[in-house]
Design a protein around this motif. Structure first.
Motif, PDB file in Angstrom:
ATOM      1  N   ALA A 232       0.842  -1.207   0.000  1.00 33.82           N
ATOM      2  CA  ALA A 232       0.000   0.000   0.000  1.00 33.82           C
ATOM      3  C   ALA A 232       0.876   1.255   0.000  1.00 33.82           C
ATOM      4  O   ALA A 232       0.581   2.226  -0.717  1.00 33.82           O
ATOM      5  N   ALA A 233       1.944   1.251   0.785  1.00 31.38           N
ATOM      6  CA  ALA A 233       2.859   2.397   0.821  1.00 31.38           C
ATOM      7  C   ALA A 233       3.544   2.563  -0.538  1.00 31.38           C
ATOM      8  O   ALA A 233       3.669   3.689  -1.045  1.00 31.38           O
ATOM      9  N   ARG A 234       3.976   1.458  -1.130  1.00 30.65           N
ATOM     10  CA  ARG A 234       4.626   1.499  -2.444  1.00 30.65           C
ATOM     11  C   ARG A 234       3.685   2.107  -3.489  1.00 30.65           C
ATOM     12  O   ARG A 234       4.082   2.987  -4.254  1.00 30.65           O
ATOM     13  N   GLN A 235       2.451   1.645  -3.504  1.00 32.27           N
ATOM     14  CA  GLN A 235       1.463   2.173  -4.455  1.00 32.27           C
ATOM     15  C   GLN A 235       1.227   3.670  -4.214  1.00 32.27           C
ATOM     16  O   GLN A 235       1.123   4.441  -5.172  1.00 32.27           O
ATOM     17  N   ALA A 236       1.131   4.066  -2.954  1.00 25.52           N
ATOM     18  CA  ALA A 236       0.913   5.478  -2.623  1.00 25.52           C
ATOM     19  C   ALA A 236       2.083   6.336  -3.096  1.00 25.52           C
ATOM     20  O   ALA A 236       1.888   7.446  -3.614  1.00 25.52           O
ATOM     21  N   ILE A 237       3.291   5.829  -2.945  1.00 24.21           N
ATOM     22  CA  ILE A 237       4.493   6.563  -3.377  1.00 24.21           C
ATOM     23  C   ILE A 237       4.496   6.725  -4.893  1.00 24.21           C
ATOM     24  O   ILE A 237       4.732   7.822  -5.415  1.00 24.21           O
TER      25      ILE A 237
ATOM     26  N   LYS B  69      10.758  20.653  -9.921  1.00 22.24           N
ATOM     27  CA  LYS B  69      10.288  20.971  -8.572  1.00 22.24           C
ATOM     28  C   LYS B  69       9.948  19.724  -7.758  1.00 22.24           C
ATOM     29  O   LYS B  69       9.681  19.812  -6.560  1.00 22.24           O
ATOM     30  N   LEU B  70       9.950  18.576  -8.409  1.00 19.34           N
ATOM     31  CA  LEU B  70       9.646  17.323  -7.717  1.00 19.34           C
ATOM     32  C   LEU B  70      10.788  16.969  -6.773  1.00 19.34           C
ATOM     33  O   LEU B  70      11.957  17.115  -7.115  1.00 19.34           O
ATOM     34  N   SER B  71      10.438  16.523  -5.573  1.00 21.14           N
ATOM     35  CA  SER B  71      11.460  16.111  -4.608  1.00 21.14           C
ATOM     36  C   SER B  71      10.989  14.846  -3.893  1.00 21.14           C
ATOM     37  O   SER B  71       9.784  14.556  -3.835  1.00 21.14           O
ATOM     38  N   VAL B  72      11.945  14.119  -3.347  1.00 18.38           N
ATOM     39  CA  VAL B  72      11.600  12.939  -2.557  1.00 18.38           C
ATOM     40  C   VAL B  72      10.763  13.357  -1.358  1.00 18.38           C
ATOM     41  O   VAL B  72       9.802  12.673  -0.997  1.00 18.38           O
ATOM     42  N   GLU B  73      11.088  14.506  -0.774  1.00 14.32           N
ATOM     43  CA  GLU B  73      10.314  15.000   0.368  1.00 14.32           C
ATOM     44  C   GLU B  73       8.861  15.253  -0.029  1.00 14.32           C
ATOM     45  O   GLU B  73       7.932  14.911   0.707  1.00 14.32           O
ATOM     46  N   GLY B  74       8.668  15.873  -1.178  1.00 14.80           N
ATOM     47  CA  GLY B  74       7.317  16.145  -1.650  1.00 14.80           C
ATOM     48  C   GLY B  74       6.536  14.875  -1.938  1.00 14.80           C
ATOM     49  O   GLY B  74       5.344  14.772  -1.623  1.00 14.80           O
ATOM     50  N   ILE B  75       7.216  13.895  -2.540  1.00 19.65           N
ATOM     51  CA  ILE B  75       6.573  12.604  -2.803  1.00 19.65           C
ATOM     52  C   ILE B  75       6.172  11.952  -1.484  1.00 19.65           C
ATOM     53  O   ILE B  75       5.054  11.454  -1.342  1.00 19.65           O
ATOM     54  N   ALA B  76       7.087  11.966  -0.517  1.00 18.23           N
ATOM     55  CA  ALA B  76       6.816  11.348   0.783  1.00 18.23           C
ATOM     56  C   ALA B  76       5.626  12.010   1.474  1.00 18.23           C
ATOM     57  O   ALA B  76       4.741  11.324   2.008  1.00 18.23           O
TER      58      ALA B  76
ATOM     59  N   ILE C 196      11.012   5.836   1.114  1.00 18.62           N
ATOM     60  CA  ILE C 196      11.295   5.940  -0.325  1.00 18.62           C
ATOM     61  C   ILE C 196      12.732   5.524  -0.602  1.00 18.62           C
ATOM     62  O   ILE C 196      12.992   4.715  -1.505  1.00 18.62           O
ATOM     63  N   TYR C 197      13.669   6.048   0.191  1.00 18.05           N
ATOM     64  CA  TYR C 197      15.077   5.719  -0.049  1.00 18.05           C
ATOM     65  C   TYR C 197      15.390   4.246   0.244  1.00 18.05           C
ATOM     66  O   TYR C 197      16.382   3.727  -0.253  1.00 18.05           O
ATOM     67  N   ARG C 198      14.560   3.582   1.007  1.00 14.46           N
ATOM     68  CA  ARG C 198      14.756   2.150   1.256  1.00 14.46           C
ATOM     69  C   ARG C 198      14.512   1.365  -0.034  1.00 14.46           C
ATOM     70  O   ARG C 198      15.123   0.339  -0.278  1.00 14.46           O
ATOM     71  N   TRP C 199      13.590   1.860  -0.878  1.00 16.01           N
ATOM     72  CA  TRP C 199      13.209   1.130  -2.095  1.00 16.01           C
ATOM     73  C   TRP C 199      13.785   1.711  -3.378  1.00 16.01           C
ATOM     74  O   TRP C 199      13.907   0.994  -4.372  1.00 16.01           O
ATOM     75  N   TRP C 200      14.096   3.010  -3.400  1.00 15.52           N
ATOM     76  CA  TRP C 200      14.590   3.657  -4.615  1.00 15.52           C
ATOM     77  C   TRP C 200      15.758   4.573  -4.286  1.00 15.52           C
ATOM     78  O   TRP C 200      15.733   5.277  -3.277  1.00 15.52           O
TER      79      TRP C 200
ATOM     80  N   SER D 217      16.640   7.284  -5.999  1.00 20.80           N
ATOM     81  CA  SER D 217      16.445   8.672  -6.436  1.00 20.80           C
ATOM     82  C   SER D 217      15.003   8.892  -6.871  1.00 20.80           C
ATOM     83  O   SER D 217      14.258   7.938  -7.095  1.00 20.80           O
ATOM     84  N   LYS D 218      14.655  10.164  -7.042  1.00 17.36           N
ATOM     85  CA  LYS D 218      13.310  10.464  -7.532  1.00 17.36           C
ATOM     86  C   LYS D 218      13.131   9.957  -8.959  1.00 17.36           C
ATOM     87  O   LYS D 218      12.030   9.567  -9.347  1.00 17.36           O
ATOM     88  N   GLY D 219      14.196   9.917  -9.723  1.00 14.26           N
ATOM     89  CA  GLY D 219      14.118   9.381 -11.084  1.00 14.26           C
ATOM     90  C   GLY D 219      13.755   7.907 -11.084  1.00 14.26           C
ATOM     91  O   GLY D 219      12.954   7.454 -11.906  1.00 14.26           O
ATOM     92  N   ALA D 220      14.322   7.149 -10.171  1.00 13.92           N
ATOM     93  CA  ALA D 220      14.008   5.715 -10.075  1.00 13.92           C
ATOM     94  C   ALA D 220      12.555   5.512  -9.648  1.00 13.92           C
ATOM     95  O   ALA D 220      11.886   4.588 -10.129  1.00 13.92           O
ATOM     96  N   VAL D 221      12.068   6.382  -8.763  1.00 13.42           N
ATOM     97  CA  VAL D 221      10.651   6.312  -8.372  1.00 13.42           C
ATOM     98  C   VAL D 221       9.779   6.571  -9.599  1.00 13.42           C
ATOM     99  O   VAL D 221       8.810   5.842  -9.857  1.00 13.42           O
ATOM    100  N   LEU D 222      10.134   7.586 -10.372  1.00 13.88           N
ATOM    101  CA  LEU D 222       9.344   7.913 -11.568  1.00 13.88           C
ATOM    102  C   LEU D 222       9.357   6.785 -12.589  1.00 13.88           C
ATOM    103  O   LEU D 222       8.345   6.534 -13.241  1.00 13.88           O
TER     104      LEU D 222
END
Length: 190
Positions: A7-12, A27-34, A44-48, A50-55
């Motif tokens: 559920a957390a992964r999907q939300a991220i 303007k996208l940041s890991v903090e903003g995503i979190a 987020i950093y446990r699974w990815w 960078s923000k690019g990897a999340v995207l």
């Protein structure tokens, strides 16, 4: 993965995809995503990395990754129209556009993300395209000595270039003209 983690992964992933469309990649940041996902940035950093990897994962979740073969009805031109028209339609989707532009910007500066994109997206998709063109070679529809990597670039490169540079309309008509010109160059040598 536990239900809570999933559920957390999907939300991220949903938060990243939505945010990049709203505020843009710069303007996208890991903090903003979190914050949007309701998780800590350490999650987020446990699974990815960078923000690019999340995207990248958000894109794959939304549009799906490479799957199965491309259409092969025996009519290469019709199949290419189906495939390239779908590509044009994906580029026209505002969410896909925002995510892809962000990924391309990040790939230019992040060799790790570039390698991940090549492994998970570009490499497998390129192989599907080569496989379809190889079938056309075997059916005698295009030159049997054709360099398939060059043919892939010849067909998809103009779409990518026009989309990336915003250099004129990217529509089905442009894709159809690209296919027609490319096929005349790939035709069987007499």
């Amino acid at each position: 993965m536990t239900r809570r983690n999933e559920a957390a992964r999907q939300a991220i992933l949903t938060a990243a995809y939505d945010l990049v469309g709203e505020i843009g990649y710069s303007k996208l940041s890991v903090e903003g995503i979190a914050t949007r996902a309701g998780v800590g940035k350490q999650t987020i950093y446990r699974w990815w990395p960078s923000k690019g990897a999340v995207l990248l994962d958000a894109l794959l979740l939304t549009v799906g990754g490479p799957a199965g073969d491309l259409p092969d009805t025996g009519d290469l031109e019709a199949d290419l129209r189906t495939i390239l028209f779908a590509t044009v339609d994906e580029f026209a989707d505002p969410g896909v556009d925002a995510v892809m532009r962000g990924l391309i910007a990040e790939i230019a500066h992040d060799p790790g993300l570039a390698a991940l994109y090549a492994e998970r997206v570009d490499g497998p998709v390129r192989e599907l395209k080569r496989r379809r063109l190889r079938a056309a070679q075997e059916a005698g529809q295009i030159d049997p000595d054709l360099d398939l990597d060059a043919a892939v670039d010849l067909l998809w490169g103009p779409l990518l270039s026009r989309w990336l540079q915003r250099a004129g309309p990217l529509d089905h008509d442009f894709a159809a003209r690209t296919i027609s010109m490319a096929l005349s160059g790939m035709s069987r040598k007499m």
